[in-house]
Write a protein that holds these residues in place. Sequence first.
Motif, PDB file in Angstrom:
ATOM      1  N   ASN A  87       0.867  -1.168   0.000  1.00 42.36           N
ATOM      2  CA  ASN A  87       0.000   0.000   0.000  1.00 42.36           C
ATOM      3  C   ASN A  87       0.906   1.220   0.000  1.00 42.36           C
ATOM      4  OD1 ASN A  87      -1.625   2.216   1.729  1.00 42.36           O
ATOM      5  ND2 ASN A  87      -3.015   0.973   0.487  1.00 42.36           N
ATOM      6  N   GLY A 102      -1.955   7.097  -5.069  1.00 41.04           N
ATOM      7  CA  GLY A 102      -2.307   5.956  -4.223  1.00 41.04           C
ATOM      8  C   GLY A 102      -2.278   4.653  -4.991  1.00 41.04           C
ATOM      9  N   ASP A 104      -2.831   0.383  -4.162  1.00 41.99           N
ATOM     10  CA  ASP A 104      -3.128  -0.685  -3.205  1.00 41.99           C
ATOM     11  C   ASP A 104      -3.014  -2.003  -3.971  1.00 41.99           C
ATOM     12  OD1 ASP A 104      -3.754  -1.525  -0.649  1.00 41.99           O
ATOM     13  OD2 ASP A 104      -5.926  -1.419  -0.927  1.00 41.99           O
ATOM     14  N   VAL A 106      -2.759  -5.891  -3.519  1.00 36.80           N
ATOM     15  CA  VAL A 106      -3.081  -6.828  -2.438  1.00 36.80           C
ATOM     16  C   VAL A 106      -3.244  -8.241  -2.995  1.00 36.80           C
ATOM     17  CG1 VAL A 106      -4.750  -7.385  -0.632  1.00 36.80           C
ATOM     18  CG2 VAL A 106      -4.307  -4.985  -1.213  1.00 36.80           C
ATOM     19  N   LEU A 113      -6.281  -8.011  -5.411  1.00 36.06           N
ATOM     20  CA  LEU A 113      -7.106  -6.798  -5.452  1.00 36.06           C
ATOM     21  C   LEU A 113      -6.169  -5.664  -5.791  1.00 36.06           C
ATOM     22  CD1 LEU A 113      -8.831  -7.141  -1.971  1.00 36.06           C
ATOM     23  CD2 LEU A 113     -10.058  -7.178  -4.124  1.00 36.06           C
ATOM     24  N   GLN A 119      -5.693  10.622  -6.425  1.00 34.16           N
ATOM     25  CA  GLN A 119      -6.909  10.933  -5.701  1.00 34.16           C
ATOM     26  C   GLN A 119      -6.956  12.385  -5.249  1.00 34.16           C
ATOM     27  OE1 GLN A 119      -6.723   7.542  -2.852  1.00 34.16           O
ATOM     28  NE2 GLN A 119      -8.243   6.635  -4.233  1.00 34.16           N
ATOM     29  N   PHE A 161     -12.181   9.343  -4.945  1.00 34.33           N
ATOM     30  CA  PHE A 161     -11.566   8.751  -6.131  1.00 34.33           C
ATOM     31  C   PHE A 161     -11.618   9.694  -7.312  1.00 34.33           C
ATOM     32  CE2 PHE A 161     -13.032   5.134  -3.614  1.00 34.33           C
ATOM     33  CZ  PHE A 161     -11.898   4.349  -3.602  1.00 34.33           C
ATOM     34  N   PHE A 165      -9.745   6.024 -11.682  1.00 38.63           N
ATOM     35  CA  PHE A 165      -9.482   4.984 -10.688  1.00 38.63           C
ATOM     36  C   PHE A 165      -9.408   3.619 -11.382  1.00 38.63           C
ATOM     37  CE2 PHE A 165     -11.672   2.257  -7.248  1.00 38.63           C
ATOM     38  CZ  PHE A 165     -10.476   1.933  -6.635  1.00 38.63           C
ATOM     39  N   ARG A 224      -9.586   7.614   5.162  1.00 39.37           N
ATOM     40  CA  ARG A 224      -8.761   6.423   4.899  1.00 39.37           C
ATOM     41  C   ARG A 224      -8.421   5.686   6.196  1.00 39.37           C
ATOM     42  NH1 ARG A 224      -5.543   5.835   0.165  1.00 39.37           N
ATOM     43  NH2 ARG A 224      -5.020   3.882   1.197  1.00 39.37           N
ATOM     44  N   ASP A 228      -9.901   1.934   6.833  1.00 38.95           N
ATOM     45  CA  ASP A 228      -8.815   1.123   6.280  1.00 38.95           C
ATOM     46  C   ASP A 228      -9.221  -0.345   6.142  1.00 38.95           C
ATOM     47  OD1 ASP A 228      -6.519  -0.138   5.540  1.00 38.95           O
ATOM     48  OD2 ASP A 228      -5.238   0.929   6.964  1.00 38.95           O
ATOM     49  N   PRO A 229      -9.298  -0.846   4.906  1.00 37.11           N
ATOM     50  CA  PRO A 229      -9.721  -2.237   4.726  1.00 37.11           C
ATOM     51  C   PRO A 229      -8.706  -3.254   5.247  1.00 37.11           C
ATOM     52  CG  PRO A 229      -9.080  -1.277   2.615  1.00 37.11           C
ATOM     53  CD  PRO A 229      -9.032  -0.175   3.641  1.00 37.11           C
ATOM     54  N   ALA A 230      -7.520  -2.801   5.592  1.00 37.89           N
ATOM     55  CA  ALA A 230      -6.498  -3.719   6.098  1.00 37.89           C
ATOM     56  C   ALA A 230      -6.565  -3.889   7.612  1.00 37.89           C
ATOM     57  CB  ALA A 230      -5.110  -3.215   5.713  1.00 37.89           C
ATOM     58  N   LEU A 251       0.462   5.526   8.970  1.00 39.40           N
ATOM     59  CA  LEU A 251      -0.090   5.434   7.616  1.00 39.40           C
ATOM     60  C   LEU A 251      -0.883   6.666   7.208  1.00 39.40           C
ATOM     61  CD1 LEU A 251      -1.219   1.685   7.540  1.00 39.40           C
ATOM     62  CD2 LEU A 251       0.898   2.702   6.681  1.00 39.40           C
TER      63      LEU A 251
HETATM   64  N1  DBV Z   1      -5.262  -0.868   2.256  1.00 39.16           N
HETATM   65  C1  DBV Z   1      -4.832   0.258   2.865  1.00 39.16           C
HETATM   66  C2  DBV Z   1      -3.665  -0.083   3.609  1.00 39.16           C
HETATM   67  C3  DBV Z   1      -3.410  -1.420   3.425  1.00 39.16           C
HETATM   68  C4  DBV Z   1      -4.435  -1.915   2.567  1.00 39.16           C
HETATM   69  C5  DBV Z   1      -2.900   0.920   4.411  1.00 39.16           C
HETATM   70  C6  DBV Z   1      -1.483  -1.897   4.878  1.00 39.16           C
HETATM   71  O1  DBV Z   1      -5.349   1.366   2.766  1.00 39.16           O
HETATM   72  C7  DBV Z   1      -4.599  -3.246   2.147  1.00 39.16           C
HETATM   73  C8  DBV Z   1      -2.357  -2.278   3.970  1.00 39.16           C
HETATM   74  N2  DBV Z   1      -6.728  -3.241   0.872  1.00 39.16           N
HETATM   75  C9  DBV Z   1      -5.820  -3.817   1.717  1.00 39.16           C
HETATM   76  C10 DBV Z   1      -6.281  -5.119   2.056  1.00 39.16           C
HETATM   77  C11 DBV Z   1      -7.509  -5.275   1.431  1.00 39.16           C
HETATM   78  C12 DBV Z   1      -7.772  -4.092   0.696  1.00 39.16           C
HETATM   79  C13 DBV Z   1      -8.964  -3.874  -0.058  1.00 39.16           C
HETATM   80  C14 DBV Z   1      -5.557  -6.104   2.937  1.00 39.16           C
HETATM   81  C15 DBV Z   1      -8.399  -6.502   1.464  1.00 39.16           C
HETATM   82  C16 DBV Z   1      -9.287  -6.492   2.645  1.00 39.16           C
HETATM   83  C17 DBV Z   1     -10.001  -7.804   2.776  1.00 39.16           C
HETATM   84  O2  DBV Z   1     -10.665  -8.235   1.803  1.00 39.16           O
HETATM   85  O3  DBV Z   1      -9.887  -8.399   3.837  1.00 39.16           O
HETATM   86  C18 DBV Z   1      -8.668   0.302  -2.658  1.00 39.16           C
HETATM   87  N3  DBV Z   1      -8.506  -1.739  -1.239  1.00 39.16           N
HETATM   88  C19 DBV Z   1      -9.315  -2.753  -0.834  1.00 39.16           C
HETATM   89  C20 DBV Z   1     -10.625  -2.505  -1.375  1.00 39.16           C
HETATM   90  C21 DBV Z   1     -10.564  -1.314  -2.069  1.00 39.16           C
HETATM   91  C22 DBV Z   1      -9.211  -0.861  -1.961  1.00 39.16           C
HETATM   92  C23 DBV Z   1     -11.661  -0.604  -2.829  1.00 39.16           C
HETATM   93  C24 DBV Z   1     -11.790  -3.404  -1.198  1.00 39.16           C
HETATM   94  C25 DBV Z   1     -12.488  -2.986   0.054  1.00 39.16           C
HETATM   95  C26 DBV Z   1     -13.607  -3.896   0.376  1.00 39.16           C
HETATM   96  O4  DBV Z   1     -13.899  -4.818  -0.370  1.00 39.16           O
HETATM   97  O5  DBV Z   1     -14.202  -3.640   1.452  1.00 39.16           O
HETATM   98  N4  DBV Z   1      -7.248   1.354  -0.944  1.00 39.16           N
HETATM   99  C27 DBV Z   1      -8.396   1.518  -1.801  1.00 39.16           C
HETATM  100  C28 DBV Z   1      -7.902   2.580  -2.710  1.00 39.16           C
HETATM  101  C29 DBV Z   1      -6.639   2.946  -2.414  1.00 39.16           C
HETATM  102  C30 DBV Z   1      -6.248   2.179  -1.327  1.00 39.16           C
HETATM  103  C31 DBV Z   1      -8.690   3.105  -3.816  1.00 39.16           C
HETATM  104  C32 DBV Z   1      -5.812   3.917  -3.108  1.00 39.16           C
HETATM  105  C33 DBV Z   1      -5.581   3.845  -4.403  1.00 39.16           C
HETATM  106  O6  DBV Z   1      -5.159   2.274  -0.805  1.00 39.16           O
END
Ligand code: DBV
Length: 254
Positions: A87, A102, A104, A106, A113, A119, A161, A165, A224, A228-230, A251
């Motif tokens: 990330n 940005g 991400d 994963v 993902l 942004q 966004f 995106f 964010r 945070d989804p993480a 972060l």
């Molecule tokens: N996301 C973060 C940080 C992470 C991280 C700091 C340290 O902002 C990881 C790690 N993102 C992370 C993980 C998942 C996602 C998902 C581990 C999976 C979560 C899971 O399924 O358990 C983009 N990231 C996602 C999702 C989106 C983004 C839309 C899906 C969310 C969901 O389904 O609920 N994150 C989002 C984004 C940026 C971003 C647009 C920047 C470009 O960083």
Amino acid sequence: LRLSSLDPVRMPEWRWAPFLSHAINALIPLKPEPYPVAPEFLQREGKTGSKSQPIKVTTCTWACRTKKFRQVRAACVEAGSSASVLNFVINPYHTFDLPFFGADLVTLPSGHLLALDLQPAITSDERHTKQVWERLMPIFEQWRVRLPEGGPIPEEAKPYFSPGFLWTRLHLGSEGNQLIDEVIMPAFRDYLNLYLDLVEMAEEVSPQRAFKLLEGQKRYLSYRGKKDPARAMLARFHGHQWTESYIHNVLFDL
Ligand code: DBV
């Protein structure tokens, strides 16, 4: 043991190493200086999996600052078959009319993902978005046709966004890996090149404008941090306390 936020991230098997290396090399002409990160967040070891088959987890932070960047930081997670994450966020100083960069990237057992964007710090403001989006859209169009759609994102997230995106989900395995090499990597380079070009041209804005940008940056980073989804994954790997402190004090720290 990592002593400075500029030390190379050493994690064998880490899926996203070529992306972070590329970004660091692209930043070198901007003379990066270390960004202060407390030692407990530079590198943290943990464990996941089961008692009988534990999996080692490493989370590392790479970070720097430059003349125009308040903070550039990479959160890097390597947990074998459980997770591999990069990330990466570039936070410009609020005295420049610039978006955030940005990424991400994963990898989970369920697949990849992948998200890439420039942004906006403030929305519905042409002065902030027009020249960015004009140049971003052709790049976005070029790459998105080669990727499956990532699916819907939450309505409340939309202000944060851009229309460029790039967001996809890929299967694990050779087909996904090929798309990462042939589409995600060149798209990452293109987005970063465009961003660094916008940065080079950016000039300081008036104090009034800077105030508006600061408010927008705070709103974005607070969103964010809150969403945070993480969070769940990091808490499983490293505990709740460490995770909350990492999210809010490293972060998304403005
Ligand atoms: N996301 C973060 C940080 C992470 C991280 C700091 C340290 O902002 C990881 C790690 N993102 C992370 C993980 C998942 C996602 C998902 C581990 C999976 C979560 C899971 O399924 O358990 C983009 N990231 C996602 C999702 C989106 C983004 C839309 C899906 C969310 C969901 O389904 O609920 N994150 C989002 C984004 C940026 C971003 C647009 C920047 C470009 O960083």
